[in-house]
Write an enzyme that holds these catalytic residues in place. Structure first.
Site, PDB file in Angstrom:
ATOM      1  N   LYS A 136       0.835  -1.211   0.000  1.00  0.00           N
ATOM      2  CA  LYS A 136       0.000   0.000   0.000  1.00  0.00           C
ATOM      3  C   LYS A 136       0.872   1.265   0.000  1.00  0.00           C
ATOM      4  CE  LYS A 136      -2.253  -1.053   3.806  1.00  0.00           C
ATOM      5  NZ  LYS A 136      -1.719  -2.379   4.145  1.00  0.00           N
TER       6      LYS A 136
ATOM      7  N   ARG B  50      -9.508   0.492   8.834  1.00  0.00           N
ATOM      8  CA  ARG B  50      -8.996  -0.856   9.109  1.00  0.00           C
ATOM      9  C   ARG B  50     -10.067  -1.752   9.710  1.00  0.00           C
ATOM     10  NH1 ARG B  50      -3.263  -0.050   8.716  1.00  0.00           N
ATOM     11  NH2 ARG B  50      -2.146  -1.605   9.902  1.00  0.00           N
TER      12      ARG B  50
ATOM     13  N   ARG C 233      11.759  -6.745   5.074  1.00  0.00           N
ATOM     14  CA  ARG C 233      11.634  -5.282   4.999  1.00  0.00           C
ATOM     15  C   ARG C 233      12.528  -4.600   6.040  1.00  0.00           C
ATOM     16  NH1 ARG C 233       5.876  -2.530   4.061  1.00  0.00           N
ATOM     17  NH2 ARG C 233       5.426  -2.729   6.263  1.00  0.00           N
TER      18      ARG C 233
ATOM     19  N   ARG D 138      11.329  -2.955  12.019  1.00  0.00           N
ATOM     20  CA  ARG D 138      10.391  -2.370  12.972  1.00  0.00           C
ATOM     21  C   ARG D 138       9.981  -3.387  14.033  1.00  0.00           C
ATOM     22  NH1 ARG D 138       6.040   0.157   8.865  1.00  0.00           N
ATOM     23  NH2 ARG D 138       4.756  -1.280  10.055  1.00  0.00           N
TER      24      ARG D 138
ATOM     25  N   ARG E  85      -0.369  -9.640  12.977  1.00  0.00           N
ATOM     26  CA  ARG E  85      -0.936  -8.594  12.098  1.00  0.00           C
ATOM     27  C   ARG E  85      -1.754  -9.214  10.972  1.00  0.00           C
ATOM     28  NH1 ARG E  85       4.160  -5.544  10.352  1.00  0.00           N
ATOM     29  NH2 ARG E  85       2.831  -4.205   9.102  1.00  0.00           N
TER      30      ARG E  85
HETATM   31  P1  AMP Z   1       0.866   0.164   9.263  1.00  0.00           P
HETATM   32  O1  AMP Z   1       2.131   0.931   9.078  1.00  0.00           O
HETATM   33  O2  AMP Z   1      -0.278   0.684   8.435  1.00  0.00           O
HETATM   34  O3  AMP Z   1       1.054  -1.322   9.096  1.00  0.00           O
HETATM   35  O4  AMP Z   1       0.404   0.394  10.784  1.00  0.00           O
HETATM   36  C1  AMP Z   1       1.219   0.026  11.858  1.00  0.00           C
HETATM   37  C2  AMP Z   1       0.379  -0.186  13.108  1.00  0.00           C
HETATM   38  O5  AMP Z   1      -0.317   1.026  13.444  1.00  0.00           O
HETATM   39  C3  AMP Z   1      -0.730  -1.225  12.968  1.00  0.00           C
HETATM   40  O6  AMP Z   1      -0.253  -2.554  13.190  1.00  0.00           O
HETATM   41  C4  AMP Z   1      -1.697  -0.771  14.045  1.00  0.00           C
HETATM   42  O7  AMP Z   1      -1.237  -1.108  15.337  1.00  0.00           O
HETATM   43  C5  AMP Z   1      -1.628   0.741  13.923  1.00  0.00           C
HETATM   44  N1  AMP Z   1      -2.611   1.276  12.951  1.00  0.00           N
HETATM   45  C6  AMP Z   1      -2.345   1.884  11.761  1.00  0.00           C
HETATM   46  N2  AMP Z   1      -3.465   2.257  11.148  1.00  0.00           N
HETATM   47  C7  AMP Z   1      -4.482   1.877  11.964  1.00  0.00           C
HETATM   48  C8  AMP Z   1      -5.910   1.974  11.884  1.00  0.00           C
HETATM   49  N3  AMP Z   1      -6.521   2.548  10.825  1.00  0.00           N
HETATM   50  N4  AMP Z   1      -6.639   1.463  12.913  1.00  0.00           N
HETATM   51  C9  AMP Z   1      -6.056   0.893  13.988  1.00  0.00           C
HETATM   52  N5  AMP Z   1      -4.717   0.759  14.123  1.00  0.00           N
HETATM   53  C10 AMP Z   1      -3.941   1.251  13.121  1.00  0.00           C
END
Ligand code: AMP
Length: 215
Positions: free
Chosen positions: A13, A88, A127, A162, A173
């Protein structure tokens, strides 16, 4: 363009959003990036979000919606935006629909990136991310490695894996995605907004999205 990018962690994404941004000046809004910045700055939101993020769990909907309602009203969103990692959950999607109605914003469509699971697992475990908060360039140890000493090619800072990219957190996840986020595919299909792209190569996907926007 006004687009939501939907897809499992590791579906690409962020990469697709950056390439689409270059196409017409729309901005990428990544809730993950906004939350990581809040954690780094030590804000109240960051303090509340950190534990969920490290485990690979979702941050509560109310915190996300408060953050996004403010973000979507900022001036730079007028030109267009690519929502990356948001919504999400079904409650977030329903709340977003209300916010957009109130702000008189309508979406072009929702891009669902469909990527085979073995590719996703491989991408996530290989990554690396630049540790410099204002750079955050993403690398892949196989296909796009950082410098030989592990530093970022753009800014020279160290690159890191990370906390949420350890094997246990990754599996969590993916489970959270299947349970909480995958139902959004049906939600947006019902809204008549869903377009699914089989996505292995991000550049090909971006071309297909731009073509669909022109149709
Ligand atoms: P990402 O970089 O999009 O994978 O987000 C990293 C982490 O941030 C996720 O594993 C969640 O813990 C949190 N997170 C990001 N976006 C959301 C969302 N829209 N709703 C809830 N948690 C989020």
């Amino acid at each position: 363009m006004k687009i939501i990018l939907l897809g499992a962690p590791g579906a690409g994404k962020g990469t697709v959003a950056k390439l689409l941004m270059e196409a017409d000046g729309s901005i990428q809004i990544s809730t993950g990036d906004l939350l990581r910045a809040a954690v780094k700055e030590g804000t109240e939101l960051g303090r509340q979000a950190k534990g969920y993020m490290d485990r690979g769990d979702l941050v509560p909907d109310s915190l996300i919606m408060d953050m996004m309602e403010i973000r979507l009203q900022e001036k730079d969103c007028r030109q267009g935006f690519l929502l990356d990692g948001f919504p999400r959950t079904i409650p977030q999607a329903e709340a977003l629909k209300e916010v957009m109605k109130r702000l008189d914003i309508s979406l072009d469509f929702v891009v669902n990136l469909d990527v085979p699971r073995d590719i996703i697992l491989d991408r996530l475990t290989t990554r690396r991310t630049c540790a410099n908060g204002s750079c955050q360039e993403i690398y892949n140890t196989k296909s796009n490695p950082p410098n030989a000493d592990g530093t970022c090619k753009k800014c020279g800072s160290p690159t890191i894996q990370r906390d949420d990219e350890t094997e246990g957190a990754i599996l969590n996840r993916l489970e959270v995605y299947n349970e909480k986020t995958a139902p959004l595919i049906g939600f947006y299909q019902g809204e008549g907004l869903l377009k699914t792209f089989l996505s292995v190569n991000s550049k090909d996907t971006v071309e297909a999205v731009i073509k669909a926007l022109k149709e």
